[in-house]
Write an enzyme that holds these catalytic residues in place. Structure first.
Site, PDB file in Angstrom:
ATOM      1  N   GLY A   1      -1.259  -3.256  -2.058  1.00  0.00           N
ATOM      2  CA  GLY A   1      -1.660  -2.392  -0.963  1.00  0.00           C
ATOM      3  C   GLY A   1      -1.836  -0.973  -1.475  1.00  0.00           C
ATOM      4  O   GLY A   1      -1.292  -0.604  -2.511  1.00  0.00           O
TER       5      GLY A   1
ATOM      6  N   GLN B   1      -1.709   8.004  -0.618  1.00  0.00           N
ATOM      7  CA  GLN B   1      -1.455   7.772  -2.040  1.00  0.00           C
ATOM      8  C   GLN B   1      -2.613   8.211  -2.922  1.00  0.00           C
ATOM      9  O   GLN B   1      -2.457   8.308  -4.133  1.00  0.00           O
ATOM     10  CB  GLN B   1      -1.145   6.298  -2.298  1.00  0.00           C
ATOM     11  CG  GLN B   1       0.151   5.834  -1.674  1.00  0.00           C
ATOM     12  CD  GLN B   1       0.376   4.379  -1.963  1.00  0.00           C
ATOM     13  OE1 GLN B   1      -0.126   3.514  -1.244  1.00  0.00           O
ATOM     14  NE2 GLN B   1       1.122   4.098  -3.020  1.00  0.00           N
TER      15      GLN B   1
ATOM     16  N   CYS C   1       6.363   0.526  -5.489  1.00  0.00           N
ATOM     17  CA  CYS C   1       5.285   1.344  -4.948  1.00  0.00           C
ATOM     18  C   CYS C   1       4.534   2.014  -6.091  1.00  0.00           C
ATOM     19  O   CYS C   1       5.153   2.507  -7.038  1.00  0.00           O
ATOM     20  CB  CYS C   1       5.871   2.404  -4.011  1.00  0.00           C
ATOM     21  SG  CYS C   1       4.662   3.468  -3.227  1.00  0.00           S
ATOM     22  N   LEU C   2       3.205   2.042  -5.992  1.00  0.00           N
ATOM     23  CA  LEU C   2       2.406   2.701  -7.023  1.00  0.00           C
ATOM     24  C   LEU C   2       2.730   4.177  -7.129  1.00  0.00           C
ATOM     25  O   LEU C   2       2.585   4.773  -8.205  1.00  0.00           O
ATOM     26  CB  LEU C   2       0.911   2.519  -6.726  1.00  0.00           C
ATOM     27  CG  LEU C   2       0.391   1.086  -6.775  1.00  0.00           C
ATOM     28  CD1 LEU C   2      -1.066   1.028  -6.336  1.00  0.00           C
ATOM     29  CD2 LEU C   2       0.558   0.487  -8.161  1.00  0.00           C
TER      30      LEU C   2
ATOM     31  N   HIS D   1       5.105  -1.511   4.777  1.00  0.00           N
ATOM     32  CA  HIS D   1       5.223  -0.637   3.607  1.00  0.00           C
ATOM     33  C   HIS D   1       4.052   0.342   3.565  1.00  0.00           C
ATOM     34  O   HIS D   1       4.242   1.554   3.405  1.00  0.00           O
ATOM     35  CB  HIS D   1       5.275  -1.477   2.326  1.00  0.00           C
ATOM     36  CG  HIS D   1       5.338  -0.656   1.088  1.00  0.00           C
ATOM     37  ND1 HIS D   1       6.490  -0.529   0.340  1.00  0.00           N
ATOM     38  CD2 HIS D   1       4.405   0.098   0.457  1.00  0.00           C
ATOM     39  CE1 HIS D   1       6.242   0.271  -0.694  1.00  0.00           C
ATOM     40  NE2 HIS D   1       4.982   0.654  -0.642  1.00  0.00           N
ATOM     41  N   GLU D   2       2.836  -0.157   3.700  1.00  0.00           N
ATOM     42  CA  GLU D   2       1.657   0.718   3.649  1.00  0.00           C
ATOM     43  C   GLU D   2       1.597   1.631   4.869  1.00  0.00           C
ATOM     44  O   GLU D   2       1.248   2.805   4.759  1.00  0.00           O
ATOM     45  CB  GLU D   2       0.372  -0.101   3.511  1.00  0.00           C
ATOM     46  CG  GLU D   2       0.287  -0.928   2.247  1.00  0.00           C
ATOM     47  CD  GLU D   2       0.553  -0.149   0.963  1.00  0.00           C
ATOM     48  OE1 GLU D   2       0.173   1.044   0.887  1.00  0.00           O
ATOM     49  OE2 GLU D   2       1.149  -0.728   0.039  1.00  0.00           O
TER      50      GLU D   2
ATOM     51  N   HIS E   1       3.472   4.916   4.697  1.00  0.00           N
ATOM     52  CA  HIS E   1       2.791   6.020   4.013  1.00  0.00           C
ATOM     53  C   HIS E   1       2.016   6.890   5.006  1.00  0.00           C
ATOM     54  O   HIS E   1       1.907   8.101   4.817  1.00  0.00           O
ATOM     55  CB  HIS E   1       1.827   5.496   2.943  1.00  0.00           C
ATOM     56  CG  HIS E   1       2.501   5.057   1.690  1.00  0.00           C
ATOM     57  ND1 HIS E   1       3.203   5.910   0.862  1.00  0.00           N
ATOM     58  CD2 HIS E   1       2.573   3.834   1.105  1.00  0.00           C
ATOM     59  CE1 HIS E   1       3.674   5.251  -0.164  1.00  0.00           C
ATOM     60  NE2 HIS E   1       3.309   3.971  -0.046  1.00  0.00           N
TER      61      HIS E   1
END
Length: 184
Positions: A45, A50, A98-99, A140-141, A144
Protein backbone atom coordinates in the site's frame (compact mmCIF):
# COMPACT_ATOMS: atom_id res chain seq x y z
CA UNK A 1 7.64 7.78 -12.60
CA UNK A 2 9.13 6.57 -9.34
CA UNK A 3 8.39 8.98 -6.53
CA UNK A 4 10.49 9.39 -3.38
CA UNK A 5 9.02 8.15 -0.09
CA UNK A 6 8.82 10.64 2.77
CA UNK A 7 10.45 9.27 5.90
CA UNK A 8 9.39 9.18 9.55
CA UNK A 9 9.79 12.57 11.18
CA UNK A 10 8.82 14.56 8.09
CA UNK A 11 5.96 16.96 8.94
CA UNK A 12 3.89 15.93 5.87
CA UNK A 13 3.30 12.56 7.55
CA UNK A 14 1.61 14.26 10.53
CA UNK A 15 -0.88 16.47 8.67
CA UNK A 16 -4.53 15.55 8.14
CA UNK A 17 -5.16 15.18 4.42
CA UNK A 18 -7.87 16.95 2.43
CA UNK A 19 -10.53 15.57 0.10
CA UNK A 20 -10.04 16.35 -3.59
CA UNK A 21 -12.45 17.10 -6.44
CA UNK A 22 -12.78 15.30 -9.78
CA UNK A 23 -10.91 18.25 -11.31
CA UNK A 24 -7.75 17.49 -9.30
CA UNK A 25 -4.99 18.06 -11.85
CA UNK A 26 -3.02 14.98 -12.89
CA UNK A 27 -4.86 12.46 -10.70
CA UNK A 28 -4.59 9.63 -13.23
CA UNK A 29 -0.83 10.16 -13.61
CA UNK A 30 -0.45 10.46 -9.84
CA UNK A 31 -2.20 7.11 -9.32
CA UNK A 32 -0.01 5.46 -11.99
CA UNK A 33 3.09 6.86 -10.29
CA UNK A 34 1.87 5.69 -6.88
CA UNK A 35 1.30 2.13 -8.17
CA UNK A 36 4.76 2.07 -9.75
CA UNK A 37 6.41 3.48 -6.63
CA UNK A 38 4.59 1.02 -4.36
CA UNK A 39 5.59 -1.99 -6.46
CA UNK A 40 9.21 -0.89 -6.93
CA UNK A 41 9.49 -0.31 -3.15
CA UNK A 42 7.98 -3.74 -2.34
CA UNK A 43 4.96 -2.25 -0.57
CA UNK A 44 1.39 -3.50 -0.40
CA UNK A 45 0.00 0.00 0.00
CA UNK A 46 1.00 3.62 -0.46
CA UNK A 47 -0.77 6.74 0.75
CA UNK A 48 -0.40 10.20 -0.79
CA UNK A 49 1.21 11.72 2.35
CA UNK A 50 4.03 9.20 1.93
CA UNK A 51 4.88 10.89 -1.36
CA UNK A 52 4.50 14.40 0.04
CA UNK A 53 0.87 15.13 -0.86
CA UNK A 54 -1.71 15.75 1.85
CA UNK A 55 -4.68 14.52 -0.16
CA UNK A 56 -7.03 11.64 0.77
CA UNK A 57 -5.69 9.11 -1.75
CA UNK A 58 -4.11 5.69 -1.29
CA UNK A 59 -3.51 2.56 -3.34
CA UNK A 60 -3.44 -1.06 -2.20
CA UNK A 61 -2.50 -4.42 -3.67
CA UNK A 62 -3.03 -7.12 -1.06
CA UNK A 63 -2.07 -10.03 -3.31
CA UNK A 64 1.23 -10.71 -1.42
CA UNK A 65 -1.01 -11.81 1.50
CA UNK A 66 -3.08 -14.21 -0.62
CA UNK A 67 -1.58 -17.30 1.04
CA UNK A 68 -2.41 -15.95 4.50
CA UNK A 69 -5.85 -14.66 3.49
CA UNK A 70 -7.42 -15.89 0.21
CA UNK A 71 -9.64 -12.75 0.16
CA UNK A 72 -6.51 -10.78 -0.72
CA UNK A 73 -6.28 -12.46 -4.13
CA UNK A 74 -6.70 -9.75 -6.77
CA UNK A 75 -7.35 -7.15 -4.04
CA UNK A 76 -6.04 -4.13 -5.92
CA UNK A 77 -7.81 -0.82 -5.40
CA UNK A 78 -7.37 2.93 -5.40
CA UNK A 79 -9.17 4.80 -2.62
CA UNK A 80 -9.98 8.49 -3.17
CA UNK A 81 -11.58 10.68 -0.48
CA UNK A 82 -11.74 7.66 1.81
CA UNK A 83 -13.57 7.94 5.12
CA UNK A 84 -13.95 5.01 7.52
CA UNK A 85 -17.55 4.97 8.74
CA UNK A 86 -17.28 2.13 11.23
CA UNK A 87 -14.71 -0.15 12.85
CA UNK A 88 -16.00 -3.31 14.51
CA UNK A 89 -15.20 -6.90 15.35
CA UNK A 90 -12.26 -8.21 17.33
CA UNK A 91 -8.96 -6.48 17.99
CA UNK A 92 -6.41 -8.62 16.14
CA UNK A 93 -2.60 -8.34 16.29
CA UNK A 94 -0.53 -8.39 13.10
CA UNK A 95 3.10 -7.58 12.42
CA UNK A 96 3.18 -4.36 10.38
CA UNK A 97 5.86 -2.38 8.62
CA UNK A 98 5.83 0.81 6.59
CA UNK A 99 7.79 2.25 3.67
CA UNK A 100 8.08 5.51 5.64
CA UNK A 101 9.60 3.68 8.63
CA UNK A 102 12.13 1.33 7.02
CA UNK A 103 13.45 -1.60 9.01
CA UNK A 104 10.89 -1.52 11.83
CA UNK A 105 8.16 -4.16 12.11
CA UNK A 106 5.91 -4.44 15.16
CA UNK A 107 2.67 -6.11 16.18
CA UNK A 108 -0.26 -3.68 15.94
CA UNK A 109 -3.78 -4.28 17.22
CA UNK A 110 -6.56 -3.33 14.79
CA UNK A 111 -10.26 -4.09 14.43
CA UNK A 112 -10.89 -6.91 11.95
CA UNK A 113 -13.93 -5.30 10.24
CA UNK A 114 -14.42 -1.84 8.73
CA UNK A 115 -17.02 0.00 6.69
CA UNK A 116 -15.53 2.66 4.41
CA UNK A 117 -16.84 5.21 1.91
CA UNK A 118 -14.54 6.15 -0.98
CA UNK A 119 -14.36 6.88 -4.66
CA UNK A 120 -12.42 4.75 -7.13
CA UNK A 121 -10.14 5.97 -9.93
CA UNK A 122 -13.22 6.45 -12.18
CA UNK A 123 -14.78 8.65 -9.50
CA UNK A 124 -17.49 6.04 -8.75
CA UNK A 125 -18.66 6.23 -5.14
CA UNK A 126 -18.52 3.07 -2.99
CA UNK A 127 -19.54 2.17 0.54
CA UNK A 128 -18.08 -1.25 1.36
CA UNK A 129 -17.24 -3.52 4.25
CA UNK A 130 -13.89 -5.25 4.46
CA UNK A 131 -12.68 -7.88 6.91
CA UNK A 132 -9.47 -9.59 7.91
CA UNK A 133 -6.23 -8.71 6.20
CA UNK A 134 -7.96 -6.43 3.70
CA UNK A 135 -9.41 -4.36 6.56
CA UNK A 136 -5.98 -4.17 8.18
CA UNK A 137 -4.20 -2.97 5.04
CA UNK A 138 -6.86 -0.33 4.47
CA UNK A 139 -6.64 0.89 8.08
CA UNK A 140 -2.85 1.16 7.86
CA UNK A 141 -2.99 3.30 4.71
CA UNK A 142 -6.02 5.24 5.93
CA UNK A 143 -4.12 6.23 9.09
CA UNK A 144 -1.62 8.08 6.88
CA UNK A 145 -4.47 10.32 5.68
CA UNK A 146 -5.09 11.36 9.29
CA UNK A 147 -1.42 11.97 10.14
CA UNK A 148 -1.00 8.67 11.98
CA UNK A 149 1.80 6.11 11.51
CA UNK A 150 1.66 2.52 12.71
CA UNK A 151 4.09 3.11 15.60
CA UNK A 152 1.50 5.47 17.13
CA UNK A 153 -0.56 2.35 17.96
CA UNK A 154 2.21 0.83 20.08
CA UNK A 155 2.37 0.88 23.88
CA UNK A 156 4.29 3.65 25.63
CA UNK A 157 6.96 1.13 26.64
CA UNK A 158 7.39 -0.14 23.07
CA UNK A 159 7.61 3.44 21.79
CA UNK A 160 10.37 4.21 24.32
CA UNK A 161 12.25 1.08 23.25
CA UNK A 162 12.02 2.13 19.59
CA UNK A 163 12.88 5.81 20.14
CA UNK A 164 16.57 5.41 19.20
CA UNK A 165 15.74 3.48 16.02
CA UNK A 166 13.10 6.04 15.03
CA UNK A 167 15.54 8.89 15.64
CA UNK A 168 18.09 7.12 13.44
CA UNK A 169 15.50 6.72 10.68
CA UNK A 170 14.67 10.44 10.87
CA UNK A 171 18.40 11.18 10.62
CA UNK A 172 18.78 8.99 7.52
CA UNK A 173 20.68 6.19 9.26
CA UNK A 174 19.04 3.22 7.56
CA UNK A 175 19.28 1.17 4.38
CA UNK A 176 16.57 0.99 1.74
CA UNK A 177 16.35 0.34 -1.98
CA UNK A 178 14.14 3.32 -2.88
CA UNK A 179 14.52 7.07 -3.02
CA UNK A 180 13.52 8.98 0.11
CA UNK A 181 12.90 12.48 1.42
CA UNK A 182 14.24 12.96 4.93
CA UNK A 183 12.88 15.41 7.49
CA UNK A 184 14.58 18.80 7.37
Amino acid sequence: MLLPIYIYGHPVLRKVSEDITPEYAGLSKLLDDMWQTMYESDGVGLAAPQIGKNIRVFVIDGSPFEELDPDCKDFKKAFINAHILERSGDDVPFNEGCLSIPGIHEDVMRKDRIKIAYRDENWVEHVEEFTGTRARIIQHEYDHLDGIVFTDHLSALKKRLLKGKLNNISAGKFKQSYRVVLPK
